[in-house]
Motif scaffolding. Structure first.
Motif, PDB file in Angstrom:
ATOM      1  N   LEU A  21       0.833  -1.200   0.000  1.00 27.82           N
ATOM      2  CA  LEU A  21       0.000   0.000   0.000  1.00 27.82           C
ATOM      3  C   LEU A  21       0.871   1.255   0.000  1.00 27.82           C
ATOM      4  CD1 LEU A  21      -2.812   1.325   0.258  1.00 27.82           C
ATOM      5  CD2 LEU A  21      -2.565   1.103   2.741  1.00 27.82           C
ATOM      6  N   VAL A  22       1.907   1.264   0.837  1.00 28.23           N
ATOM      7  CA  VAL A  22       2.807   2.422   0.894  1.00 28.23           C
ATOM      8  C   VAL A  22       3.558   2.580  -0.428  1.00 28.23           C
ATOM      9  CG1 VAL A  22       4.834   3.388   2.035  1.00 28.23           C
ATOM     10  CG2 VAL A  22       3.054   2.290   3.398  1.00 28.23           C
ATOM     11  N   ILE A  23       4.089   1.478  -0.957  1.00 28.06           N
ATOM     12  CA  ILE A  23       4.840   1.549  -2.214  1.00 28.06           C
ATOM     13  C   ILE A  23       3.942   2.039  -3.343  1.00 28.06           C
ATOM     14  CG2 ILE A  23       6.050   0.184  -3.955  1.00 28.06           C
ATOM     15  CD1 ILE A  23       7.036  -1.620  -1.704  1.00 28.06           C
ATOM     16  N   SER A  24       2.706   1.568  -3.373  1.00 31.79           N
ATOM     17  CA  SER A  24       1.795   1.966  -4.450  1.00 31.79           C
ATOM     18  C   SER A  24       1.548   3.468  -4.441  1.00 31.79           C
ATOM     19  CB  SER A  24       0.471   1.208  -4.318  1.00 31.79           C
ATOM     20  OG  SER A  24      -0.288   1.670  -3.215  1.00 31.79           O
ATOM     21  N   GLN A  25       1.501   4.066  -3.247  1.00 27.73           N
ATOM     22  CA  GLN A  25       1.276   5.505  -3.182  1.00 27.73           C
ATOM     23  C   GLN A  25       2.537   6.312  -3.452  1.00 27.73           C
ATOM     24  OE1 GLN A  25      -1.776   6.875  -3.140  1.00 27.73           O
ATOM     25  NE2 GLN A  25      -2.307   4.709  -3.342  1.00 27.73           N
ATOM     26  N   LEU A  26       3.704   5.671  -3.294  1.00 27.57           N
ATOM     27  CA  LEU A  26       4.936   6.317  -3.731  1.00 27.57           C
ATOM     28  C   LEU A  26       5.035   6.317  -5.244  1.00 27.57           C
ATOM     29  CD1 LEU A  26       7.497   4.900  -1.133  1.00 27.57           C
ATOM     30  CD2 LEU A  26       6.468   7.186  -1.172  1.00 27.57           C
ATOM     31  N   LEU A  27       4.365   5.359  -5.883  1.00 24.44           N
ATOM     32  CA  LEU A  27       4.350   5.273  -7.347  1.00 24.44           C
ATOM     33  C   LEU A  27       3.130   5.987  -7.913  1.00 24.44           C
ATOM     34  CD1 LEU A  27       5.470   1.552  -7.829  1.00 24.44           C
ATOM     35  CD2 LEU A  27       6.848   3.626  -8.100  1.00 24.44           C
ATOM     36  N   THR A  28       2.925   7.215  -7.478  1.00 25.72           N
ATOM     37  CA  THR A  28       1.858   8.073  -7.995  1.00 25.72           C
ATOM     38  C   THR A  28       2.492   9.335  -8.554  1.00 25.72           C
ATOM     39  OG1 THR A  28       1.553   9.128  -5.834  1.00 25.72           O
ATOM     40  CG2 THR A  28       0.177   7.196  -6.319  1.00 25.72           C
ATOM     41  N   PRO A  29       1.830  10.032  -9.473  1.00 21.27           N
ATOM     42  CA  PRO A  29       2.418  11.271 -10.018  1.00 21.27           C
ATOM     43  C   PRO A  29       2.778  12.276  -8.946  1.00 21.27           C
ATOM     44  CG  PRO A  29       0.546  10.564 -11.341  1.00 21.27           C
ATOM     45  CD  PRO A  29       0.563   9.677 -10.136  1.00 21.27           C
ATOM     46  N   GLN A  30       1.945  12.364  -7.886  1.00 21.13           N
ATOM     47  CA  GLN A  30       2.220  13.332  -6.833  1.00 21.13           C
ATOM     48  C   GLN A  30       3.542  13.033  -6.135  1.00 21.13           C
ATOM     49  OE1 GLN A  30      -0.578  11.576  -7.209  1.00 21.13           O
ATOM     50  NE2 GLN A  30      -2.402  12.799  -6.808  1.00 21.13           N
ATOM     51  N   ALA A  31       3.726  11.770  -5.719  1.00 23.86           N
ATOM     52  CA  ALA A  31       4.963  11.409  -5.021  1.00 23.86           C
ATOM     53  C   ALA A  31       6.158  11.398  -5.970  1.00 23.86           C
ATOM     54  CB  ALA A  31       4.789  10.043  -4.356  1.00 23.86           C
TER      55      ALA A  31
ATOM     56  N   PHE B 239     -21.611  -6.678 -19.052  1.00 25.96           N
ATOM     57  CA  PHE B 239     -21.101  -5.871 -20.149  1.00 25.96           C
ATOM     58  C   PHE B 239     -19.798  -5.259 -19.671  1.00 25.96           C
ATOM     59  CE2 PHE B 239     -21.368  -1.552 -22.366  1.00 25.96           C
ATOM     60  CZ  PHE B 239     -20.821  -2.034 -23.552  1.00 25.96           C
ATOM     61  N   ALA B 240     -18.723  -5.391 -20.448  1.00 26.86           N
ATOM     62  CA  ALA B 240     -17.413  -4.908 -20.028  1.00 26.86           C
ATOM     63  C   ALA B 240     -16.816  -4.028 -21.112  1.00 26.86           C
ATOM     64  CB  ALA B 240     -16.476  -6.075 -19.728  1.00 26.86           C
ATOM     65  N   THR B 241     -16.137  -2.970 -20.701  1.00 24.34           N
ATOM     66  CA  THR B 241     -15.440  -2.079 -21.631  1.00 24.34           C
ATOM     67  C   THR B 241     -14.056  -1.771 -21.082  1.00 24.34           C
ATOM     68  OG1 THR B 241     -16.280  -0.046 -20.600  1.00 24.34           O
ATOM     69  CG2 THR B 241     -17.595  -1.013 -22.383  1.00 24.34           C
ATOM     70  N   ARG B 242     -13.155  -1.395 -21.984  1.00 28.89           N
ATOM     71  CA  ARG B 242     -11.789  -1.020 -21.585  1.00 28.89           C
ATOM     72  C   ARG B 242     -11.401   0.264 -22.303  1.00 28.89           C
ATOM     73  NH1 ARG B 242      -7.985  -5.477 -23.203  1.00 28.89           N
ATOM     74  NH2 ARG B 242      -8.298  -4.544 -25.262  1.00 28.89           N
ATOM     75  N   ASP B 243     -10.753   1.186 -21.584  1.00 33.83           N
ATOM     76  CA  ASP B 243     -10.248   2.418 -22.183  1.00 33.83           C
ATOM     77  C   ASP B 243      -9.092   2.941 -21.344  1.00 33.83           C
ATOM     78  OD1 ASP B 243     -11.360   3.569 -19.944  1.00 33.83           O
ATOM     79  OD2 ASP B 243     -12.989   4.567 -20.989  1.00 33.83           O
ATOM     80  N   GLY B 244      -8.588   4.108 -21.711  1.00 37.15           N
ATOM     81  CA  GLY B 244      -7.507   4.733 -20.962  1.00 37.15           C
ATOM     82  C   GLY B 244      -6.155   4.470 -21.583  1.00 37.15           C
ATOM     83  N   LEU B 245      -5.321   5.504 -21.661  1.00 37.29           N
ATOM     84  CA  LEU B 245      -3.989   5.383 -22.235  1.00 37.29           C
ATOM     85  C   LEU B 245      -2.940   5.231 -21.138  1.00 37.29           C
ATOM     86  CD1 LEU B 245      -2.287   5.355 -24.786  1.00 37.29           C
ATOM     87  CD2 LEU B 245      -2.131   7.852 -24.625  1.00 37.29           C
ATOM     88  N   LEU B 246      -2.808   6.242 -20.287  1.00 39.08           N
ATOM     89  CA  LEU B 246      -1.851   6.156 -19.185  1.00 39.08           C
ATOM     90  C   LEU B 246      -2.404   5.330 -18.035  1.00 39.08           C
ATOM     91  CD1 LEU B 246      -0.477   9.824 -19.134  1.00 39.08           C
ATOM     92  CD2 LEU B 246       0.444   7.808 -20.310  1.00 39.08           C
ATOM     93  N   THR B 247      -3.652   5.569 -17.692  1.00 41.86           N
ATOM     94  CA  THR B 247      -4.326   4.779 -16.661  1.00 41.86           C
ATOM     95  C   THR B 247      -5.399   3.944 -17.345  1.00 41.86           C
ATOM     96  OG1 THR B 247      -3.931   6.453 -14.949  1.00 41.86           O
ATOM     97  CG2 THR B 247      -5.683   4.856 -14.548  1.00 41.86           C
TER      98      THR B 247
ATOM     99  N   ARG C  47      -5.608   0.231 -13.727  1.00 46.32           N
ATOM    100  CA  ARG C  47      -4.166  -0.049 -13.778  1.00 46.32           C
ATOM    101  C   ARG C  47      -3.410   1.249 -14.085  1.00 46.32           C
ATOM    102  NH1 ARG C  47      -6.547  -4.775 -15.835  1.00 46.32           N
ATOM    103  NH2 ARG C  47      -5.646  -6.709 -14.989  1.00 46.32           N
ATOM    104  N   PRO C  48      -2.925   1.958 -13.054  1.00 45.94           N
ATOM    105  CA  PRO C  48      -2.120   3.162 -13.304  1.00 45.94           C
ATOM    106  C   PRO C  48      -0.806   2.813 -14.006  1.00 45.94           C
ATOM    107  CG  PRO C  48      -2.955   3.131 -11.038  1.00 45.94           C
ATOM    108  CD  PRO C  48      -3.214   1.769 -11.624  1.00 45.94           C
ATOM    109  N   LEU C  49      -0.285   3.768 -14.746  1.00 50.05           N
ATOM    110  CA  LEU C  49       0.916   3.543 -15.543  1.00 50.05           C
ATOM    111  C   LEU C  49       2.091   3.057 -14.700  1.00 50.05           C
ATOM    112  CD1 LEU C  49       2.521   3.840 -18.209  1.00 50.05           C
ATOM    113  CD2 LEU C  49       2.939   6.230 -17.563  1.00 50.05           C
TER     114      LEU C  49
END
Length: 300
Positions: A36-46, A218-226, A130-132
């Motif tokens: 959980l901590v590592i995932s939040q370090l891997l955010t654009p803000q951090a 019904f399922a859809t997928r989109d998003g480039l970076l996320t 799924r974030p980049l």
């Protein structure tokens, strides 16, 4: 019979986190607080923090007259940027998801522990995000769209019980989705892409776009970076729309939207116009059969 816990692995969601008086029922998922901590370090803000600190140091070095107020204002802005990741860590600490025959039960929080109950008949859909910066680790998060919630410790609160899995690996996500929506396999949705000419509308994201009419959802997928996969049971669809923009109209494309009571609207973007109308009709039929009532189908 399903296992008592999510599939074990060394990644996120591998081991249950300790929690006092965990909610009763079958454990579906428990977050690994380290992940959980590592995932939040891997955010654009951090991720942008070292750059911002370097900027402050360089600015102060080249311009000694830069006032204390300027430094303090910059530091305050940096603290504001980091506030969201810190809040998520504190809020999702010790996250546990369990279920019984009637509802999902969630417990989470470090400084303030929250307990939530989400009846299954209120579940409108699930999003797999799924974030980049998480994708190299194979991590994703799951959120839950609900029409209402009976919350134990949060009655009268405007907090939305949208947490389903703060961070986890593909095996944990597959197990949780299959437990909340029986018969749905996150890895076997068979999403089909739009036609090649859709590249003129979405040149970068066309290969990512996809849609599927599975047995019950019904399922859809989109998003480039996320990247985002939206899954909605047919029984939760209230209306179906076919939307065409001016560029889509010239290319013979259209987007199919399915509306739910919770506000979640999966959209099959940039489909061939004939396929879009066929998909919309099929969606309306399946939703009508699942709900036992009529479902509107209209162009826009």
């Amino acid at each position: 019979r399903a296992p008592a816990t999510a599939p074990s692995s060394e990644g996120a969601g591998a081991a249950p986190a300790p929690a006092a008086r965990a909610p009763s029922g079958r454990l579906l998922y428990a977050v690994a607080n380290r992940d959980l901590v590592i995932s939040q370090l891997l955010t654009p803000q951090a991720f942008s923090l070292p750059i911002a600190v370097a900027f402050v140091l360089v600015q102060f070095g080249y311009d000694p007259s830069w006032s204390f107020i300027g430094v303090a204002s910059t530091v305050t802005a940096l603290a504001g940027v980091l506030l969201q990741p810190v809040r998520r860590i504190l809020g999702d600490w010790g996250f546990r998801l369990t279920r019984d025959d009637a509802a999902l039960r969630v417990r989470h929080g470090l400084t303030e522990t929250r307990a939530q109950t989400v009846p299954f008949d209120r579940v409108q859909g699930i999003q797999a995000i799924r974030p980049l910066l998480w994708r190299p680790l194979g991590w994703l998060r799951l959120t839950l769209e609900i029409a209402g919630v009976a919350a134990g410790s949060e009655q009268g609160s405007n907090h939305r019980a949208d947490r389903l899995m703060p961070v986890g690996d593909a095996a944990a996500a597959r197990y949780v989705v299959g437990s909340v929506l029986p018969g749905v396999d996150l890895d076997d949705l068979r999403l089909t892409p739009p036609p090649a000419r859709a590249r003129w509308v979405d040149p970068l994201a066309r290969r990512i776009l996809g849609a599927a009419l599975a047995d019950t959802v019904f399922a859809t997928r989109d998003g480039l970076l996320t990247r985002r996969v939206v899954i909605v049971p047919y029984a939760r669809i209230q209306s179906v729309r076919v939307v065409q923009g001016p560029v889509q109209r010239r290319l013979g494309l259209a987007t199919v939207c399915a509306d739910t009571a919770g506000g979640l609207t999966p959209a099959a973007r940039d489909r061939d116009v004939a396929d879009a109308w066929a998909m919309a009709a099929e969606l309306a039929d399946r939703a009508r059969a699942a709900r036992g009532t009529s479902v509107g189908l209209a162009p826009r």
